[in-house]
Design a protein around this motif. Sequence first.
Motif, PDB file in Angstrom:
ATOM      1  N   GLU A 195      31.774 109.241  37.757  1.00 40.15           N
ATOM      2  CA  GLU A 195      31.920 108.035  38.657  1.00 40.15           C
ATOM      3  C   GLU A 195      32.829 106.874  37.935  1.00 40.15           C
ATOM      4  N   GLU A 196      33.376 105.984  38.570  1.00 41.30           N
ATOM      5  CA  GLU A 196      33.845 104.760  37.828  1.00 41.30           C
ATOM      6  C   GLU A 196      33.435 103.619  38.573  1.00 41.30           C
ATOM      7  N   ARG A 197      33.041 102.567  37.839  1.00 43.44           N
ATOM      8  CA  ARG A 197      32.560 101.431  38.608  1.00 43.44           C
ATOM      9  C   ARG A 197      33.387 100.149  38.209  1.00 43.44           C
ATOM     10  N   PHE A 198      33.763  99.386  39.167  1.00 45.93           N
ATOM     11  CA  PHE A 198      34.338  98.155  38.824  1.00 45.93           C
ATOM     12  C   PHE A 198      33.415  97.004  39.264  1.00 45.93           C
ATOM     13  N   THR A 199      33.251  96.036  38.409  1.00 44.04           N
ATOM     14  CA  THR A 199      32.284  95.045  38.535  1.00 44.04           C
ATOM     15  C   THR A 199      32.778  93.649  37.979  1.00 44.04           C
ATOM     16  N   ILE A 200      32.754  92.493  39.034  1.00 47.92           N
ATOM     17  CA  ILE A 200      32.952  91.154  38.682  1.00 47.92           C
ATOM     18  C   ILE A 200      31.683  90.428  38.231  1.00 47.92           C
ATOM     19  N   PHE A 201      31.710  89.544  37.247  1.00 48.65           N
ATOM     20  CA  PHE A 201      30.531  88.846  36.830  1.00 48.65           C
ATOM     21  C   PHE A 201      31.045  87.478  36.806  1.00 48.65           C
ATOM     22  N   SER A 202      30.112  86.369  37.087  1.00 46.34           N
ATOM     23  CA  SER A 202      30.452  85.133  36.826  1.00 46.34           C
ATOM     24  C   SER A 202      30.264  84.875  35.222  1.00 46.34           C
ATOM     25  N   ILE A 203      30.704  83.732  35.132  1.00 46.14           N
ATOM     26  CA  ILE A 203      30.475  83.430  33.475  1.00 46.14           C
ATOM     27  C   ILE A 203      29.391  82.625  33.162  1.00 46.14           C
ATOM     28  N   GLU A 204      28.800  82.655  31.932  1.00 39.75           N
ATOM     29  CA  GLU A 204      27.595  82.197  31.549  1.00 39.75           C
ATOM     30  C   GLU A 204      27.505  80.722  31.496  1.00 39.75           C
ATOM     31  N   ASP A 205      26.515  79.988  32.057  1.00 37.44           N
ATOM     32  CA  ASP A 205      26.664  78.529  32.239  1.00 37.44           C
ATOM     33  C   ASP A 205      25.479  77.916  32.114  1.00 37.44           C
ATOM     34  N   SER A 206      25.451  76.577  31.867  1.00 39.20           N
ATOM     35  CA  SER A 206      24.175  75.606  31.800  1.00 39.20           C
ATOM     36  C   SER A 206      24.413  74.532  32.863  1.00 39.20           C
ATOM     37  N   ARG A 207      23.326  74.093  33.516  1.00 37.35           N
ATOM     38  CA  ARG A 207      23.633  72.886  34.229  1.00 37.35           C
ATOM     39  C   ARG A 207      22.364  72.108  34.430  1.00 37.35           C
ATOM     40  N   ILE A 208      22.256  70.720  34.873  1.00 38.65           N
ATOM     41  CA  ILE A 208      21.153  69.982  35.007  1.00 38.65           C
ATOM     42  C   ILE A 208      21.216  69.681  36.488  1.00 38.65           C
ATOM     43  N   ALA A 209      19.898  70.022  36.947  1.00 43.65           N
ATOM     44  CA  ALA A 209      19.532  69.681  38.042  1.00 43.65           C
ATOM     45  C   ALA A 209      19.052  68.315  38.406  1.00 43.65           C
ATOM     46  N   PRO A 210      19.307  67.867  39.446  1.00 44.51           N
ATOM     47  CA  PRO A 210      18.972  66.618  39.852  1.00 44.51           C
ATOM     48  C   PRO A 210      17.594  65.910  39.426  1.00 44.51           C
ATOM     49  N   ASP A 211      16.807  66.905  39.317  1.00 41.42           N
ATOM     50  CA  ASP A 211      15.263  66.381  38.687  1.00 41.42           C
ATOM     51  C   ASP A 211      15.108  66.460  37.328  1.00 41.42           C
ATOM     52  N   GLY A 212      16.477  66.732  36.518  1.00 41.99           N
ATOM     53  CA  GLY A 212      16.681  66.508  35.146  1.00 41.99           C
ATOM     54  C   GLY A 212      16.454  68.015  34.529  1.00 41.99           C
ATOM     55  N   VAL A 213      15.948  68.929  35.294  1.00 41.72           N
ATOM     56  CA  VAL A 213      15.728  70.292  34.410  1.00 41.72           C
ATOM     57  C   VAL A 213      17.103  70.993  34.222  1.00 41.72           C
ATOM     58  N   THR A 214      17.197  71.323  32.759  1.00 45.10           N
ATOM     59  CA  THR A 214      18.294  72.008  32.506  1.00 45.10           C
ATOM     60  C   THR A 214      18.052  73.503  32.944  1.00 45.10           C
ATOM     61  N   TYR A 215      18.899  74.175  33.702  1.00 44.83           N
ATOM     62  CA  TYR A 215      19.054  75.781  33.953  1.00 44.83           C
ATOM     63  C   TYR A 215      20.221  76.450  33.010  1.00 44.83           C
ATOM     64  N   VAL A 216      19.865  77.240  32.432  1.00 41.65           N
ATOM     65  CA  VAL A 216      21.026  78.270  31.713  1.00 41.65           C
ATOM     66  C   VAL A 216      21.013  79.317  32.666  1.00 41.65           C
ATOM     67  N   VAL A 217      22.119  79.614  33.229  1.00 40.08           N
ATOM     68  CA  VAL A 217      22.292  80.531  33.938  1.00 40.08           C
ATOM     69  C   VAL A 217      23.244  81.716  33.249  1.00 40.08           C
ATOM     70  N   PRO A 218      22.683  82.852  32.971  1.00 38.92           N
ATOM     71  CA  PRO A 218      23.463  83.898  32.373  1.00 38.92           C
ATOM     72  C   PRO A 218      24.449  84.673  33.098  1.00 38.92           C
ATOM     73  N   GLU A 219      25.203  85.337  32.525  1.00 40.09           N
ATOM     74  CA  GLU A 219      26.307  86.030  33.043  1.00 40.09           C
ATOM     75  C   GLU A 219      25.920  86.727  34.524  1.00 40.09           C
ATOM     76  N   THR A 220      26.172  86.811  35.660  1.00 41.21           N
ATOM     77  CA  THR A 220      25.583  87.450  36.739  1.00 41.21           C
ATOM     78  C   THR A 220      26.515  88.324  37.379  1.00 41.21           C
ATOM     79  N   GLN A 221      26.325  89.353  37.691  1.00 43.54           N
ATOM     80  CA  GLN A 221      27.218  90.279  38.686  1.00 43.54           C
ATOM     81  C   GLN A 221      27.462  89.471  39.929  1.00 43.54           C
ATOM     82  N   ILE A 222      28.551  89.314  40.708  1.00 44.46           N
ATOM     83  CA  ILE A 222      29.059  88.945  41.863  1.00 44.46           C
ATOM     84  C   ILE A 222      29.212  89.965  42.809  1.00 44.46           C
TER      85      ILE A 222
END
Length: 352
Positions: A195-222
Amino acid sequence: MKSPAILTALSLSLLAADAAAQEVIYTNFIRQFQTPTNVVWDASSEVSPADSRESDLAINPGGARFELWTVANTSPPTSRLLDTAYVGTYVPVATVTIRSEDPYIIPRTRVDRPFYVDIEVTGLLNGASDPAASKAVKLTRHMQSYGVGGTGINLDRTQASLVSQSFITTNGPQTITVPAMGTAVTGPGSKIRGEERFTIFSIEDSRIAPDGVTYVVPETQIASKLIQIWPMADGFITGISSNQLVRYQLPQLTLTLNDLYPSSTTYVQVYMGEPQLGTQGRIVPGSAITINDSVPVSRVLVIDDYDEVFDEDGRWTMELVTDTPFGVERLAYVSFDLDRTIKVNGSFVTIE
């Protein structure tokens, strides 16, 4: 927040699973993965075709991934991932669709045939202040062999080999054409299966929520889709040889059929004259076999008492033919001479 529309995006795959249930009973369910906490939640124990509902867990700034699974009541039970969707604050939206000449519900083709990968990306941004994760997605291509005689059951897809990867930075559709014999699955020529598989991923990211918490979001399959690659069939006719002179009764035939395509009809036909591709002849009784399966099939058939298809003596050609979504093809043939004339040698004596 909850997302009332998130499950709607998976409804087409649910319809696909329901169609397959005509032969096997399938149970569908959706699994939710929270990012970046990795909390896993079965969003529903059983999903109906074309279902739509809110996610059970609130989607935090890190986003969430949803997977649509179907489980067949085979022995042992088999499961298959049908579709995925990822939801986040500014995650681009992407779809992957794989097309081949075979209209089967799960994408599949034969090793000597091309297939097409349709990709569409929306929601990419290009502003100077936009975060990097909103400007691009990553496309990967993996391959994995099933091995000799393998069918992909219980395959460990973490062992797949990365063939290529690239980044998509513009919105819109695009199509990748994978040419005949261009598959990256390794194997002995025409007998490749995998089999062959084709996958699209988001780019790793970090963001600060309104409550001040920093979220580090890893590369994720879309989005992700795979296509199964099956081998070319081959076959042999034994019991009659090339240029043989057949007298009186046709001999017993043995048909050896290997790797018949999962959607195919294979048979022996005969016609007068020398072999000529594309000729439509008479089907030999007892030689036809129709396959409607999810994997290739091999068979051995023994044929007797088929004299009725030969209505006259002369030069004949016998062909082993297979009819698949890719067309009608000859697997083997033999030409021979048939002479069933009975000659009586003798003399008449009269007595006077």
